[in-house]
Write a protein that holds these residues in place. Structure first.
Motif, PDB file in Angstrom:
ATOM      1  N   PRO A  32     106.313  44.088  44.717  1.00  0.00           N
ATOM      2  CA  PRO A  32     105.282  43.311  45.391  1.00  0.00           C
ATOM      3  C   PRO A  32     105.359  43.480  46.897  1.00  0.00           C
ATOM      4  O   PRO A  32     106.368  43.921  47.438  1.00  0.00           O
ATOM      5  CB  PRO A  32     105.625  41.873  45.002  1.00  0.00           C
ATOM      6  CG  PRO A  32     107.095  41.896  44.813  1.00  0.00           C
ATOM      7  CD  PRO A  32     107.447  43.255  44.281  1.00  0.00           C
ATOM      8  N   GLU A  33     104.300  43.091  47.551  1.00  0.00           N
ATOM      9  CA  GLU A  33     104.329  43.134  49.008  1.00  0.00           C
ATOM     10  C   GLU A  33     104.796  41.812  49.573  1.00  0.00           C
ATOM     11  O   GLU A  33     105.421  41.766  50.615  1.00  0.00           O
ATOM     12  CB  GLU A  33     102.929  43.465  49.538  1.00  0.00           C
ATOM     13  CG  GLU A  33     102.549  44.897  49.223  1.00  0.00           C
ATOM     14  CD  GLU A  33     101.084  45.165  49.466  1.00  0.00           C
ATOM     15  OE1 GLU A  33     100.561  46.095  48.871  1.00  0.00           O
ATOM     16  OE2 GLU A  33     100.478  44.418  50.268  1.00  0.00           O
ATOM     17  N   LEU A  34     104.469  40.743  48.896  1.00  0.00           N
ATOM     18  CA  LEU A  34     104.893  39.433  49.364  1.00  0.00           C
ATOM     19  C   LEU A  34     105.761  38.788  48.291  1.00  0.00           C
ATOM     20  O   LEU A  34     105.356  38.672  47.143  1.00  0.00           O
ATOM     21  CB  LEU A  34     103.681  38.534  49.622  1.00  0.00           C
ATOM     22  CG  LEU A  34     104.015  37.081  50.009  1.00  0.00           C
ATOM     23  CD1 LEU A  34     104.680  37.031  51.359  1.00  0.00           C
ATOM     24  CD2 LEU A  34     102.770  36.226  49.998  1.00  0.00           C
ATOM     25  N   LEU A  35     106.948  38.376  48.686  1.00  0.00           N
ATOM     26  CA  LEU A  35     107.832  37.672  47.765  1.00  0.00           C
ATOM     27  C   LEU A  35     107.997  36.249  48.263  1.00  0.00           C
ATOM     28  O   LEU A  35     108.446  36.025  49.386  1.00  0.00           O
ATOM     29  CB  LEU A  35     109.206  38.346  47.728  1.00  0.00           C
ATOM     30  CG  LEU A  35     109.530  39.212  46.536  1.00  0.00           C
ATOM     31  CD1 LEU A  35     110.902  39.809  46.697  1.00  0.00           C
ATOM     32  CD2 LEU A  35     109.483  38.414  45.256  1.00  0.00           C
ATOM     33  N   VAL A  36     107.639  35.310  47.423  1.00  0.00           N
ATOM     34  CA  VAL A  36     107.847  33.917  47.777  1.00  0.00           C
ATOM     35  C   VAL A  36     109.093  33.450  47.044  1.00  0.00           C
ATOM     36  O   VAL A  36     109.161  33.515  45.828  1.00  0.00           O
ATOM     37  CB  VAL A  36     106.637  33.058  47.353  1.00  0.00           C
ATOM     38  CG1 VAL A  36     106.906  31.603  47.650  1.00  0.00           C
ATOM     39  CG2 VAL A  36     105.388  33.533  48.055  1.00  0.00           C
TER      40      VAL A  36
END
Lengths: 300, 293, 337
Positions: free
Chosen positions: A171-175
């Motif tokens: 993924p590009e964004l990991l929360v």
């Protein structure tokens, strides 16, 4: 590198308890995360950090506000539906409690491969199982764990499986919602280093939620401080720790214990007076890149 | 920011050593074996049994077990041995069919209720409760009267329709409980559709709880069939089943013909025991924890 | 914590209760009348077949059966609200009288049975939890499983065969000896066999349930802590585990009241015990409408009432249960159990 990946504007989310009581979990929170940066969100329990994370990931529909991910407003159902595949593959979340975020009835291999199976993505290493094996190795677990079930793993291992599951989609964004809170210190160190490695080598962007300030100091590029649903200060890490401006941040940082009894006894921690906490302020740029919640821009 | 400690790095976790459990450990092998034998006997009885179970040999009424009649004959002269196997076929068939009907109704109803908004859920559950509160026998009597002449299918329908409410309650409670689990939330974040969530995440987790009830329902259905026959609502006397055999046994009390009562009952009990232990195994299959007491 | 107005809470529950009963009565009314079968048979017996059409019409009018169903229902409802539930076709007396004569018998059988079942199952459950894994536990479990698999009517037959026919120790039926005084001793003698069957039929289910609950409690962490602190095994089991299990057990008891009371009809039939069970069966079979209505409503009331009691108990003990339902307690039964 300067591209803004996640832009949160005026996010507000309320929970209705019953006909009369409403809890304002998140109140007018705004911040931005650039690509490749690790943004830390800290605050005490109940300050609304997890709610922000879940709103960003579309678990809750926020009462008002906008969340722009790569220009797409995820709060708008139509835009969300139009970009659903992109949104669901390039953003992943890691939960705090690994026991409940993994399905006890699925084997580790199935858990890790699930996102790919859902989106029918062709695995890069051949079969789904090989992909799972690769991801497991990446987080430092042996391939023999592929057929085990979550109940047979320890906490640290489960959390690593959850991370592997999130990473499998690249993924590009990991929360990450307090991913290390329930682990012991040595495992925490390993996982933090894993995150660091991911950021440096692969350019992942993190929204890292924590309440452990020392971890945040080590890992994050920028930090936001939340109190009772409001974001009170946002600054680059070094700037925040060296020069806190909001009284809450000052109190928070001064509460960090120094493991030396003499020095600890010698200093007095800063007391935060909640009565003087301004609820209606705005984020004002007090120094370059350093935003503070102040009323009307005057001195606090 | 300079740190004074050395980077720890990613330390791999060593592979564990396994102990292979034998395949038969812990499984109710004896029960499955016995049940299998009874099932096999019932299914293949037509092949190897020479005597016609419906043939009433009026010269040999109430004969105790002997060389010719292995289990004796009943009050109408029928050979009990062959009646057991043919009757078993009917009884087991009714048991499974009724359970199938009730499970399908229950899962549909329960899943619907579990995923529905609160008001609909309350309504459906009240309806199920009212259904449950009507005594089973009365309902069976009424439905039977509506359906007319009793047959295997009609009895299965009757039993199935009276017995679904308890499973439905369990299904609904489980679906409600699982709806909010974090892994369901995680799956939805990842983009899983409704049916995928239902099939992959919800169903395996409530499957084992209802499996136990389903198996117990088979047991209950078999007993219901025999009870219905006993009370006179069941299959007519021409169709041989364990229930109809037992319904005649009341007359045998006075004549002291114990074999008419005991033998069919023993088979019934044995079958039920096997089903029960399989059900119990299904219920406790997963827990491997030790007691702390 | 959010305060609930108790008046509102109980008031709402009472309203739901009344509504459910009303719906139940309507449903029972309609279903009973829609079922084929001739109610005149129960009133007039076999003479019905020989009746001429006009005699039949007159009979129907006398009993009020010629009006459309909803009119009949309203008529019945009006009477019911005033306390008049009509006449039983078979017994030709007021329905309430018929029931009143027999309800005592069923209550004795069911009531004493209930107490015995739950008392014994508690004891058995504790015994098994105490001796978990040892041969005592295993034997009891095996025995229990076997007894739970024996159909009630079959057990009754076998017991009658052994004790009444062969050994002649105990009477084979009835609530008290014909022509006898009906004293306590006589009644008790007649109760032994039916009671045994009733208790054995349900005992193991609840004993097993409480055994499992206790074992689950024993796996909790606080038990380990208590043991580490030095508490004796007996103390931990009785004082802590049992206490934690009791609330759930109480709600199970509440739920099973209608089940046990209503499940006596098989035993009553085999033993010719004059109770409500046989009455309900007869009224269903032979279309004795008025009797059937009252019995249906009675059983419905008992079920709904005790379900609500159990729900209230649960909600008071554990606020988490406010949204949940009592899951394990509904016994999986078919018609005949």
């Amino acid at each position: 590198m300067d591209e803004i990946l996640l832009d949160v504007r005026g996010l507000t989310h309320r929970f209705r308890l019953n006909r009369r009581a409403v809890v304002r979990a998140v109140d007018g929170v705004s911040f931005q995360i650039r690509r490749g940066e690790v943004f830390g969100l800290v605050g005490e329990s109940g300050s609304g950090k997890s709610t922000v994370a879940r709103c960003v990931m579309n678990v809750y529909r926020p009462t008002s506000g906008q969340i722009l991910y790569k220009g797409v407003n995820v709060c708008d159902p139509r835009q969300f539906r139009a970009n659903r595949a992109m949104l669901q593959t390039t953003r992943q979340i890691i939960f705090q409690d690994s026991t409940s975020s993994l399905n006890q009835r699925m084997s580790v291999a199935d858990i890790i491969a699930e996102p790919m199976a859902i989106h029918h993505i062709r695995p890069k290493r051949g079969t789904l199982r090989d992909e799972a094996r690769f991801q497991l190795k990446y987080v430092g677990m042996d391939a023999s764990y592929l057929d085990k079930y979550p109940s047979e793993l320890s906490g640290g291992m489960r959390q690593r499986v959850a991370i592997a599951r999130a990473l499998s989609m690249e993924p590009e964004l990991l929360v990450a919602d307090e991913p290390i809170a329930s682990l012991d210190v040595s495992i925490q160190a390993q996982i933090i280093n894993l995150f660091r490695h991911l950021q440096e080598e692969h350019g992942f962007t993190f929204l890292f939620i924590a309440h452990d300030l020392s971890v945040v100091r080590y890992l994050c590029d920028r930090v936001g401080v939340m109190v009772a649903g409001k974001l009170v200060e946002v600054a680059p890490t070094a700037e925040l720790f060296d020069n806190p401006l909001h009284p809450y941040t000052k109190a928070l940082l001064s509460a960090i214990p120094i493991p030396d009894p003499r020095r600890e006894r010698a200093r007095t921690p800063y007391a935060f007076d909640p009565a003087r906490f301004e609820r209606d302020g705005e984020l004002v740029e007090a120094a370059p890149g350093h935003l503070v919640l102040r009323k009307g821009g005057g001195a606090e | 920011m300079e740190s004074k400690f050395v980077r720890v790095g990613i330390r791999p976790v060593p592979a564990p050593r396994l102990r292979r459990a034998r395949w038969y450990e812990g499984k109710p092998i004896a029960s499955m074996f016995i049940l299998g034998a009874i099932l096999l006997g019932c299914l293949l009885c037509g092949l190897f049994l020479p005597k016609d179970p419906a043939y009433m040999d009026l010269f040999n009424v109430c004969v105790p077990p002997s060389g010719e009649f292995w289990f004796g004959t009943d009050t109408m002269g029928r050979d009990i041995f062959s009646m057991i196997w043919h009757g078993g076929r009917v009884s087991l068939c009714i048991g499974f069919l009724a359970t199938l009907i009730s499970t399908v109704i229950a899962v549909t109803f329960g899943a619907l209720s579990g995923m529905a908004p609160r008001w609909l859920d309350d309504l459906l559950m009240r309806a199920a409760e009212i259904w449950l509160s009507i005594p089973g026998l009365l309902l069976a009597a009424l439905i039977q009267a509506i359906l007319g002449r009793a047959s295997v299918v009609s009895i299965s329908v009757v039993i199935g329709v009276t017995g679904w409410a308890s499973i439905a309650k369990v299904v609904r409670a489980e679906v409600r409980r699982l709806r909010g689990s974090e892994y369901v939330v995680a799956a939805r974040c990842m983009g899983a559709g409704f049916f995928r969530v239902l099939w992959k995440h919800l169903a395996p987790n409530f499957f084992s709880s209802i499996m136990f009830m389903v198996v117990m329902n088979v047991r209950g259905a078999i007993v219901s069939e025999s009870t219905l026959s006993f009370m006179g609502l069941g299959l007519p006397l021409e169709i041989v089943s364990w229930g109809s055999m037992l319904s005649l046994s009341e007359k045998a009390l006075s004549s002291g013909a114990w074999w008419i009562i005991l033998i069919p009952g023993a088979f019934l009990v044995a079958t039920l025991l096997c089903v029960t232990s399989i059900g119990n195994y299904l219920r406790t299959g997963g827990s491997r924890e030790e007691s702390n007491l | 914590m959010i305060r609930r107005n108790p008046w509102l809470y109980y008031g709402r529950k009472a309203l739901a209760f009344l509504l459910s009963v009303l719906v139940l009565s309507a449903a029972a009314f309609y279903i009973a009348r829609l079922a084929p079968g001739d109610p005149l048979v129960s009133y007039y017996g076999d003479r019905v077949e020989r009746m001429r059409p006009d005699e039949r019409a007159r009979a129907e009018e006398k009993l009020g059966l010629n009006a459309p169903i909803h009119v009949q229902y309203v008529r019945w409802l009006r009477g019911a609200l005033q306390g008049d539930f009509g006449i039983s076709y078979k017994y030709k007396t007021d329905v309430l009288e018929v029931i009143g004569g027999r309800v005592g018998n069923t209550l004795i059988l069911g009531g004493v049975g209930f107490v015995l079942i739950f008392g014994l199952s508690l004891g058995l459950g504790l015994f098994c939890a105490w001796n978990e894994g040892r041969w005592a536990d295993r034997i009891v479990c095996r025995l229990g499983t076997v007894t739970s698999c024996i159909p009630e009517f079959w057990l009754s037959l076998v017991l009658i065969l052994i004790f009444a026919v062969n050994l002649r120790w105990l009477p084979s039926g009835g609530a008290y000896s014909v022509g006898g005084t009906g004293g306590v001793g006589d009644r008790a003698l007649h109760l032994i066999l039916p009671m045994t069957v009733t208790v054995l039929g349900h005992l193991w289910y609840y004993a097993y349930m409480i055994r499992n609950k206790l074992l689950e409690e024993a796996r909790a962490e606080y038990v380990l802590l208590a043991k580490a602190k030095g508490l004796s095994r007996r103390r931990v089991l009785f004082k802590h585990c049992l206490r934690n299990v009791m609330p759930a057990y109480l709600s199970i008891m509440a739920i099973s009241v209608p089940h046990i009371l209503g499940g006596t009809y098989i035993v009553e039939t085999v033993f010719s015990y004059p109770g409500i069970g046989t009455l309900s069966y007869e009224s269903a079979r032979y279309q004795d409408y008025n009797l059937l209505m009252v019995l249906c409503i009675l059983s419905g009331v008992v079920v709904i009432l005790f379900n609500m009691i159990a729900q209230i108990i649960n909600e008071r003990i554990d606020p988490r249960m406010r949204d949940a339902e009592i899951v394990e307690t509904t016994e999986v039964t078919g018609v005949g159990e």
